[in-house]
Design a protein around this motif. Sequence first.
Motif, PDB file in Angstrom:
ATOM      1  N   ALA A   1       0.831  -1.210   0.000  1.00 39.18           N
ATOM      2  CA  ALA A   1       0.000   0.000   0.000  1.00 39.18           C
ATOM      3  C   ALA A   1       0.866   1.260   0.000  1.00 39.18           C
ATOM      4  O   ALA A   1       0.552   2.238  -0.698  1.00 39.18           O
ATOM      5  N   ILE A   2       1.951   1.254   0.743  1.00 41.71           N
ATOM      6  CA  ILE A   2       2.849   2.405   0.773  1.00 41.71           C
ATOM      7  C   ILE A   2       3.485   2.610  -0.603  1.00 41.71           C
ATOM      8  O   ILE A   2       3.562   3.741  -1.105  1.00 41.71           O
ATOM      9  N   ILE A   3       3.933   1.535  -1.223  1.00 41.58           N
ATOM     10  CA  ILE A   3       4.542   1.638  -2.555  1.00 41.58           C
ATOM     11  C   ILE A   3       3.516   2.152  -3.567  1.00 41.58           C
ATOM     12  O   ILE A   3       3.820   3.036  -4.379  1.00 41.58           O
ATOM     13  N   LEU A   4       2.300   1.640  -3.527  1.00 44.67           N
ATOM     14  CA  LEU A   4       1.256   2.109  -4.437  1.00 44.67           C
ATOM     15  C   LEU A   4       0.912   3.576  -4.186  1.00 44.67           C
ATOM     16  O   LEU A   4       0.603   4.320  -5.118  1.00 44.67           O
ATOM     17  N   ARG A   5       0.928   4.000  -2.947  1.00 43.75           N
ATOM     18  CA  ARG A   5       0.649   5.398  -2.614  1.00 43.75           C
ATOM     19  C   ARG A   5       1.709   6.321  -3.198  1.00 43.75           C
ATOM     20  O   ARG A   5       1.409   7.376  -3.732  1.00 43.75           O
ATOM     21  N   VAL A   6       2.953   5.888  -3.124  1.00 40.75           N
ATOM     22  CA  VAL A   6       4.051   6.711  -3.622  1.00 40.75           C
ATOM     23  C   VAL A   6       3.991   6.815  -5.152  1.00 40.75           C
ATOM     24  O   VAL A   6       4.189   7.894  -5.711  1.00 40.75           O
ATOM     25  N   PHE A   7       3.705   5.712  -5.817  1.00 37.68           N
ATOM     26  CA  PHE A   7       3.723   5.683  -7.281  1.00 37.68           C
ATOM     27  C   PHE A   7       2.330   5.707  -7.901  1.00 37.68           C
ATOM     28  O   PHE A   7       2.158   5.318  -9.048  1.00 37.68           O
ATOM     29  N   ARG A   8       1.324   6.178  -7.178  1.00 42.44           N
ATOM     30  CA  ARG A   8      -0.056   6.127  -7.670  1.00 42.44           C
ATOM     31  C   ARG A   8      -0.275   6.943  -8.932  1.00 42.44           C
ATOM     32  O   ARG A   8      -1.060   6.562  -9.783  1.00 42.44           O
ATOM     33  N   GLU A   9       0.408   8.077  -9.063  1.00 45.93           N
ATOM     34  CA  GLU A   9       0.227   8.935 -10.243  1.00 45.93           C
ATOM     35  C   GLU A   9       0.633   8.193 -11.516  1.00 45.93           C
ATOM     36  O   GLU A   9      -0.133   8.109 -12.456  1.00 45.93           O
ATOM     37  N   GLN A  10       1.855   7.665 -11.533  1.00 46.61           N
ATOM     38  CA  GLN A  10       2.363   7.051 -12.757  1.00 46.61           C
ATOM     39  C   GLN A  10       1.865   5.621 -12.956  1.00 46.61           C
ATOM     40  O   GLN A  10       1.804   5.157 -14.092  1.00 46.61           O
ATOM     41  N   TRP A  11       1.511   4.894 -11.900  1.00 48.42           N
ATOM     42  CA  TRP A  11       1.073   3.511 -12.053  1.00 48.42           C
ATOM     43  C   TRP A  11      -0.440   3.376 -12.156  1.00 48.42           C
ATOM     44  O   TRP A  11      -0.932   2.423 -12.743  1.00 48.42           O
ATOM     45  N   LEU A  12      -1.191   4.303 -11.563  1.00 47.47           N
ATOM     46  CA  LEU A  12      -2.642   4.158 -11.524  1.00 47.47           C
ATOM     47  C   LEU A  12      -3.376   5.280 -12.238  1.00 47.47           C
ATOM     48  O   LEU A  12      -4.184   5.037 -13.131  1.00 47.47           O
ATOM     49  N   LYS A  13      -3.118   6.524 -11.847  1.00 50.83           N
ATOM     50  CA  LYS A  13      -3.909   7.649 -12.353  1.00 50.83           C
ATOM     51  C   LYS A  13      -3.719   7.871 -13.852  1.00 50.83           C
ATOM     52  O   LYS A  13      -4.700   7.938 -14.598  1.00 50.83           O
ATOM     53  N   TYR A  14      -2.477   7.989 -14.302  1.00 50.22           N
ATOM     54  CA  TYR A  14      -2.230   8.280 -15.714  1.00 50.22           C
ATOM     55  C   TYR A  14      -2.664   7.138 -16.638  1.00 50.22           C
ATOM     56  O   TYR A  14      -3.289   7.395 -17.663  1.00 50.22           O
ATOM     57  N   PRO A  15      -2.366   5.883 -16.323  1.00 52.32           N
ATOM     58  CA  PRO A  15      -2.841   4.815 -17.214  1.00 52.32           C
ATOM     59  C   PRO A  15      -4.365   4.740 -17.311  1.00 52.32           C
ATOM     60  O   PRO A  15      -4.906   4.521 -18.398  1.00 52.32           O
ATOM     61  N   VAL A  16      -5.067   4.945 -16.201  1.00 48.79           N
ATOM     62  CA  VAL A  16      -6.531   4.907 -16.241  1.00 48.79           C
ATOM     63  C   VAL A  16      -7.069   6.090 -17.033  1.00 48.79           C
ATOM     64  O   VAL A  16      -7.965   5.935 -17.878  1.00 48.79           O
ATOM     65  N   SER A  17      -6.513   7.277 -16.808  1.00 53.40           N
ATOM     66  CA  SER A  17      -6.946   8.460 -17.564  1.00 53.40           C
ATOM     67  C   SER A  17      -6.688   8.277 -19.056  1.00 53.40           C
ATOM     68  O   SER A  17      -7.557   8.563 -19.886  1.00 53.40           O
ATOM     69  N   ASN A  18      -5.512   7.785 -19.397  1.00 50.21           N
ATOM     70  CA  ASN A  18      -5.184   7.573 -20.805  1.00 50.21           C
ATOM     71  C   ASN A  18      -6.089   6.522 -21.436  1.00 50.21           C
ATOM     72  O   ASN A  18      -6.484   6.652 -22.592  1.00 50.21           O
ATOM     73  N   SER A  19      -6.423   5.499 -20.686  1.00 46.96           N
ATOM     74  CA  SER A  19      -7.313   4.457 -21.209  1.00 46.96           C
ATOM     75  C   SER A  19      -8.701   5.012 -21.502  1.00 46.96           C
ATOM     76  O   SER A  19      -9.293   4.713 -22.548  1.00 46.96           O
ATOM     77  N   ILE A  20      -9.217   5.834 -20.608  1.00 51.85           N
ATOM     78  CA  ILE A  20     -10.541   6.432 -20.823  1.00 51.85           C
ATOM     79  C   ILE A  20     -10.510   7.378 -22.013  1.00 51.85           C
ATOM     80  O   ILE A  20     -11.415   7.373 -22.851  1.00 51.85           O
ATOM     81  N   ILE A  21      -9.443   8.168 -22.127  1.00 55.39           N
ATOM     82  CA  ILE A  21      -9.335   9.103 -23.251  1.00 55.39           C
ATOM     83  C   ILE A  21      -9.231   8.342 -24.572  1.00 55.39           C
ATOM     84  O   ILE A  21      -9.895   8.687 -25.553  1.00 55.39           O
ATOM     85  N   LYS A  22      -8.431   7.279 -24.609  1.00 58.70           N
ATOM     86  CA  LYS A  22      -8.325   6.469 -25.825  1.00 58.70           C
ATOM     87  C   LYS A  22      -9.668   5.865 -26.196  1.00 58.70           C
ATOM     88  O   LYS A  22     -10.033   5.799 -27.365  1.00 58.70           O
ATOM     89  N   GLN A  23     -10.393   5.388 -25.179  1.00 61.21           N
ATOM     90  CA  GLN A  23     -11.709   4.794 -25.422  1.00 61.21           C
ATOM     91  C   GLN A  23     -12.667   5.826 -26.012  1.00 61.21           C
ATOM     92  O   GLN A  23     -13.436   5.508 -26.909  1.00 61.21           O
ATOM     93  N   MET A  24     -12.617   7.056 -25.510  1.00 61.42           N
ATOM     94  CA  MET A  24     -13.517   8.096 -26.006  1.00 61.42           C
ATOM     95  C   MET A  24     -13.127   8.581 -27.394  1.00 61.42           C
ATOM     96  O   MET A  24     -13.990   8.958 -28.181  1.00 61.42           O
ATOM     97  N   MET A  25     -11.848   8.582 -27.693  1.00 60.46           N
ATOM     98  CA  MET A  25     -11.387   9.095 -28.976  1.00 60.46           C
ATOM     99  C   MET A  25     -11.315   8.041 -30.077  1.00 60.46           C
ATOM    100  O   MET A  25     -11.070   8.374 -31.223  1.00 60.46           O
ATOM    101  N   LYS A  26     -11.543   6.789 -29.700  1.00 55.54           N
ATOM    102  CA  LYS A  26     -11.471   5.709 -30.684  1.00 55.54           C
ATOM    103  C   LYS A  26     -12.559   5.899 -31.731  1.00 55.54           C
ATOM    104  O   LYS A  26     -13.714   6.149 -31.400  1.00 55.54           O
ATOM    105  N   PRO A  27     -12.187   5.786 -33.016  1.00 59.60           N
ATOM    106  CA  PRO A  27     -13.212   5.962 -34.049  1.00 59.60           C
ATOM    107  C   PRO A  27     -14.253   4.851 -33.992  1.00 59.60           C
ATOM    108  O   PRO A  27     -13.944   3.726 -33.635  1.00 59.60           O
ATOM    109  N   LYS A  28     -15.459   5.210 -34.341  1.00 63.29           N
ATOM    110  CA  LYS A  28     -16.583   4.275 -34.269  1.00 63.29           C
ATOM    111  C   LYS A  28     -16.491   3.283 -35.415  1.00 63.29           C
ATOM    112  O   LYS A  28     -16.274   3.645 -36.558  1.00 63.29           O
ATOM    113  N   LYS A  29     -16.651   1.996 -35.073  1.00 57.70           N
ATOM    114  CA  LYS A  29     -16.663   0.952 -36.096  1.00 57.70           C
ATOM    115  C   LYS A  29     -18.073   0.817 -36.630  1.00 57.70           C
ATOM    116  O   LYS A  29     -19.029   0.720 -35.890  1.00 57.70           O
ATOM    117  N   ILE A  30     -18.167   0.803 -37.934  1.00 57.44           N
ATOM    118  CA  ILE A  30     -19.499   0.706 -38.552  1.00 57.44           C
ATOM    119  C   ILE A  30     -19.700  -0.695 -39.080  1.00 57.44           C
ATOM    120  O   ILE A  30     -18.900  -1.359 -39.565  1.00 57.44           O
TER     121      ILE A  30
END
Length: 117
Positions: A88-117
């Motif tokens: 928990a201490i290690i995750l707290r220290v590295f939460r920005e680069q290990w948790l926050k940014y990957p989740v934010s980037n994943s949501i942004i990629k999902q929203m910007m992905k072109p629609k498949k027809i």
Amino acid sequence: MTDDTTPIATLFDRAKDYSKTTLKLFKLNAVDKTAEIVSSLFSLLVVVLTVVLSVVIISIGLALYIGKLLGDSFYGFFVIGAFYLLLAIILRVFREQWLKYPVSNSIIKQMMKPKKI
């Protein structure tokens, strides 16, 4: 019968129809993206809950085993508890680069992905 509408009135009617259609399309795209993101998050939640349940059961078994090796079962639970505290201490220290940014980037990629027809 004659058509009493002027070209300007026709142009305004078409512009009004175009704006309504564009707004409907925007709403439908927003609903589609929202549904896609929610379904992705739900499936991820199911997987995470399954992994968490597995980790809890394995942790209990490992704590009992370590406790048996150390002579008393509560020692094993202390060891496993200390391990999770360190994690928990290690995750707290590295939460920005290990948790926050990957989740934010994943949501942004999902929203910007072109629609498949």
